[in-house]
Design a protein around this motif. Structure first.
Motif, PDB file in Angstrom:
ATOM      1  N   ALA A  58       0.857  -1.194   0.000  1.00 17.16           N
ATOM      2  CA  ALA A  58       0.000   0.000   0.000  1.00 17.16           C
ATOM      3  C   ALA A  58       0.895   1.246   0.000  1.00 17.16           C
ATOM      4  N   ASP A  59       0.336   2.390   0.325  1.00 16.55           N
ATOM      5  CA  ASP A  59       1.111   3.631   0.376  1.00 16.55           C
ATOM      6  C   ASP A  59       0.428   4.615   1.314  1.00 16.55           C
ATOM      7  N   ARG A  60       0.990   5.796   1.442  1.00 18.18           N
ATOM      8  CA  ARG A  60       0.488   6.800   2.384  1.00 18.18           C
ATOM      9  C   ARG A  60      -0.922   7.256   2.058  1.00 18.18           C
ATOM     10  N   VAL A  61      -1.340   7.077   0.804  1.00 23.96           N
ATOM     11  CA  VAL A  61      -2.648   7.551   0.368  1.00 23.96           C
ATOM     12  C   VAL A  61      -3.787   6.884   1.143  1.00 23.96           C
ATOM     13  N   VAL A  62      -3.585   5.638   1.598  1.00 28.07           N
ATOM     14  CA  VAL A  62      -4.674   4.923   2.267  1.00 28.07           C
ATOM     15  C   VAL A  62      -5.092   5.575   3.578  1.00 28.07           C
ATOM     16  N   TRP A  63      -4.241   6.456   4.140  1.00 28.68           N
ATOM     17  CA  TRP A  63      -4.559   7.120   5.401  1.00 28.68           C
ATOM     18  C   TRP A  63      -5.138   8.529   5.210  1.00 28.68           C
ATOM     19  N   MET A  64      -5.165   9.058   3.988  1.00 34.26           N
ATOM     20  CA  MET A  64      -5.487  10.473   3.816  1.00 34.26           C
ATOM     21  C   MET A  64      -6.877  10.838   4.322  1.00 34.26           C
ATOM     22  N   ARG A  65      -7.880  10.044   3.996  1.00 38.59           N
ATOM     23  CA  ARG A  65      -9.252  10.393   4.379  1.00 38.59           C
ATOM     24  C   ARG A  65      -9.489  10.234   5.879  1.00 38.59           C
ATOM     25  N   PHE A  66      -8.702   9.406   6.504  1.00 37.82           N
ATOM     26  CA  PHE A  66      -8.688   9.288   7.962  1.00 37.82           C
ATOM     27  C   PHE A  66      -7.972  10.498   8.561  1.00 37.82           C
ATOM     28  N   ALA A  67      -6.841  10.855   7.964  1.00 40.33           N
ATOM     29  CA  ALA A  67      -6.012  11.943   8.494  1.00 40.33           C
ATOM     30  C   ALA A  67      -6.729  13.279   8.490  1.00 40.33           C
ATOM     31  N   LYS A  68      -7.615  13.495   7.530  1.00 38.02           N
ATOM     32  CA  LYS A  68      -8.277  14.803   7.452  1.00 38.02           C
ATOM     33  C   LYS A  68      -9.095  15.112   8.704  1.00 38.02           C
ATOM     34  N   HIS A  69      -9.466  14.074   9.456  1.00 44.26           N
ATOM     35  CA  HIS A  69     -10.235  14.264  10.692  1.00 44.26           C
ATOM     36  C   HIS A  69      -9.332  14.566  11.882  1.00 44.26           C
ATOM     37  N   LEU A  70      -8.023  14.533  11.684  1.00 43.02           N
ATOM     38  CA  LEU A  70      -7.072  14.736  12.776  1.00 43.02           C
ATOM     39  C   LEU A  70      -6.283  16.031  12.671  1.00 43.02           C
ATOM     40  N   VAL A  71      -6.164  16.586  11.469  1.00 42.44           N
ATOM     41  CA  VAL A  71      -5.204  17.676  11.245  1.00 42.44           C
ATOM     42  C   VAL A  71      -5.574  18.984  11.946  1.00 42.44           C
ATOM     43  N   ARG A  72      -6.814  19.123  12.367  1.00 39.66           N
ATOM     44  CA  ARG A  72      -7.188  20.365  13.042  1.00 39.66           C
ATOM     45  C   ARG A  72      -6.421  20.552  14.345  1.00 39.66           C
ATOM     46  N   ASP A  73      -6.234  19.464  15.096  1.00 41.36           N
ATOM     47  CA  ASP A  73      -5.601  19.604  16.407  1.00 41.36           C
ATOM     48  C   ASP A  73      -4.489  18.582  16.665  1.00 41.36           C
ATOM     49  N   HIS A  74      -3.950  18.009  15.587  1.00 37.72           N
ATOM     50  CA  HIS A  74      -2.797  17.112  15.704  1.00 37.72           C
ATOM     51  C   HIS A  74      -1.812  17.387  14.577  1.00 37.72           C
ATOM     52  N   ARG A  75      -0.557  17.185  14.849  1.00 40.11           N
ATOM     53  CA  ARG A  75       0.452  17.205  13.798  1.00 40.11           C
ATOM     54  C   ARG A  75       0.487  15.805  13.203  1.00 40.11           C
ATOM     55  N   VAL A  76       0.048  15.667  11.980  1.00 35.25           N
ATOM     56  CA  VAL A  76      -0.108  14.362  11.355  1.00 35.25           C
ATOM     57  C   VAL A  76       1.042  14.107  10.382  1.00 35.25           C
ATOM     58  N   VAL A  77       1.679  12.956  10.524  1.00 34.52           N
ATOM     59  CA  VAL A  77       2.801  12.568   9.673  1.00 34.52           C
ATOM     60  C   VAL A  77       2.487  11.194   9.080  1.00 34.52           C
ATOM     61  N   VAL A  78       2.507  11.116   7.739  1.00 36.25           N
ATOM     62  CA  VAL A  78       2.182   9.858   7.055  1.00 36.25           C
ATOM     63  C   VAL A  78       3.343   9.487   6.140  1.00 36.25           C
ATOM     64  N   PRO A  79       4.287   8.687   6.624  1.00 34.14           N
ATOM     65  CA  PRO A  79       5.429   8.307   5.780  1.00 34.14           C
ATOM     66  C   PRO A  79       5.043   7.215   4.788  1.00 34.14           C
ATOM     67  N   GLU A  80       5.686   7.237   3.634  1.00 31.27           N
ATOM     68  CA  GLU A  80       5.610   6.128   2.699  1.00 31.27           C
ATOM     69  C   GLU A  80       6.826   5.265   2.999  1.00 31.27           C
ATOM     70  N   LEU A  81       6.607   4.079   3.521  1.00 26.31           N
ATOM     71  CA  LEU A  81       7.710   3.248   3.997  1.00 26.31           C
ATOM     72  C   LEU A  81       8.619   2.817   2.850  1.00 26.31           C
ATOM     73  N   ALA A  82       9.868   2.572   3.180  1.00 31.22           N
ATOM     74  CA  ALA A  82      10.864   2.201   2.169  1.00 31.22           C
ATOM     75  C   ALA A  82      10.366   1.037   1.324  1.00 31.22           C
ATOM     76  N   GLY A  83      10.588   1.148   0.010  1.00 31.39           N
ATOM     77  CA  GLY A  83      10.158   0.114  -0.923  1.00 31.39           C
ATOM     78  C   GLY A  83       8.781   0.330  -1.495  1.00 31.39           C
ATOM     79  N   HIS A  84       8.086   1.353  -1.021  1.00 29.59           N
ATOM     80  CA  HIS A  84       6.700   1.581  -1.414  1.00 29.59           C
ATOM     81  C   HIS A  84       6.512   2.971  -2.022  1.00 29.59           C
ATOM     82  N   GLY A  85       5.584   3.038  -2.975  1.00 28.25           N
ATOM     83  CA  GLY A  85       5.165   4.317  -3.529  1.00 28.25           C
ATOM     84  C   GLY A  85       6.302   5.206  -3.972  1.00 28.25           C
ATOM     85  N   ALA A  86       6.174   6.484  -3.658  1.00 24.23           N
ATOM     86  CA  ALA A  86       7.150   7.485  -4.097  1.00 24.23           C
ATOM     87  C   ALA A  86       8.465   7.401  -3.334  1.00 24.23           C
TER      88      ALA A  86
END
Length: 300
Positions: A58-86
């Protein structure tokens, strides 16, 4: 790649960038020690940090729609793990859970994050739990969603296929992609056919990469005997229709980690955070609120 598939790839890339921006997530590359990782980051820089880790293939994109509910009051970091995606693949880099956990810690260091709430789906859950064992001071809480890394009491559909020598993750033809895709989610978000064809083409092109990552990932000891070392407050989240990691595995994590609780989703498959982003994010926010309240009460 034919013209239609090439168009699908361009549309996917453009739509993904636009969606990330709409959710307040910006793209950057971050030093992870032995490599650099593509990362999505959003939210206030001084807010409590949340690190979201994706699963195998998979890649970091799978968390984006979940993350949008957190960014108002959290610093959200979504890494693309080595070997995956970009983040890209380099043979011999090392793709085990311990190696990936060390890179997550390095990313946190590079971003000035001493401690974070860490969440992982599937392989990302294995990495998150490994980080909690190896660097407990870095993990404020743990979310394990449909996570590999412990022995399953019952075999999943995917596990039975692997036992028969038919690993569903290894595809030689795009014609095999729909059957694999159906294994990954019970409620997949809508994707136009020509875009899905581009995803399938890219997936098949990465087959050899994924085989090396798979070997590295599962050629290490599981965490069954080390779950008692995890002291971070833990939420186990599981889709009851998971065909890749059997739902009985949720109880193994919960029984092994003191105080862990389970939330189950009868209508979701292997990626509930993508299939049900609003509901799962609401449950996660409630969990984080309890963790914060307990921390304040205990004076930690």
């Amino acid at each position: 790649m034919n013209r239609r598939t090439a168009l699908g790839a361009r549309v996917l890339a453009t739509a993904t960038r636009a969606e990330a921006r709409a959710y307040g997530l910006r793209e950057r590359r971050v030093d992870a020690g032995d490599t650099t990782l593509a990362v999505l980051e959003g939210g206030p820089a001084d807010a409590p940090a949340v690190v979201l880790l994706h699963g195998y293939t998979a890649d970091r994109v799978v968390w984006m729609r979940f993350a949008k509910h957190l960014v108002r009051d959290h610093r959200v970091v979504v890494p693309e793990l080595a070997g995956h995606g970009a983040s890209g693949f380099t043979s011999g880099t090392g793709f085990s859970a311990p190696a990936q956990a060390d890179r997550v810690a390095a990313v946190m260091d590079a971003l000035g994050i001493k401690r974070a709430h860490v969440a992982g789906n599937s392989m990302g859950g294995f990495v998150a739990a490994t980080l909690a064992v190896a660097h407990p001071e870095r993990v404020a809480s743990l979310l394990l969603s449909d996570a590999v890394g412990v022995a399953s009491p019952e075999p999943s559909e995917a596990a039975l296929l692997i036992e028969q020598g038919m690993n569903p993750f290894f595809l030689d033809d795009v014609a095999d992609f729909p059957a694999f895709y159906a294994l990954t989610m019970a409620r997949p978000p809508y994707v136009p056919g020509f875009v899905r064809a581009a995803i399938a083409t890219d997936y098949v092109a990465r087959r050899d990469d994924y085989e090396e990552i798979f070997t590295d990932l599962f050629d290490v000891a599981t965490l069954d005997e080390r779950l008692g070392e995890i002291t971070a407050p833990t939420l186990v989240m599981w889709g009851e229709q998971d065909r890749l990691v059997h739902p009985s595995t949720a109880q193994v994590w919960a029984d092994g980690i003191a105080g862990a609780r389970i939330v189950r989703y009868p209508d979701a498959g292997h990626m509930p955070m993508l299939e049900l982003p609003g509901r799962t994010a609401s449950d996660y926010r409630s969990f984080l609120s309890r963790v914060t309240a307990d921390t304040v009460t205990s004076g930690r």
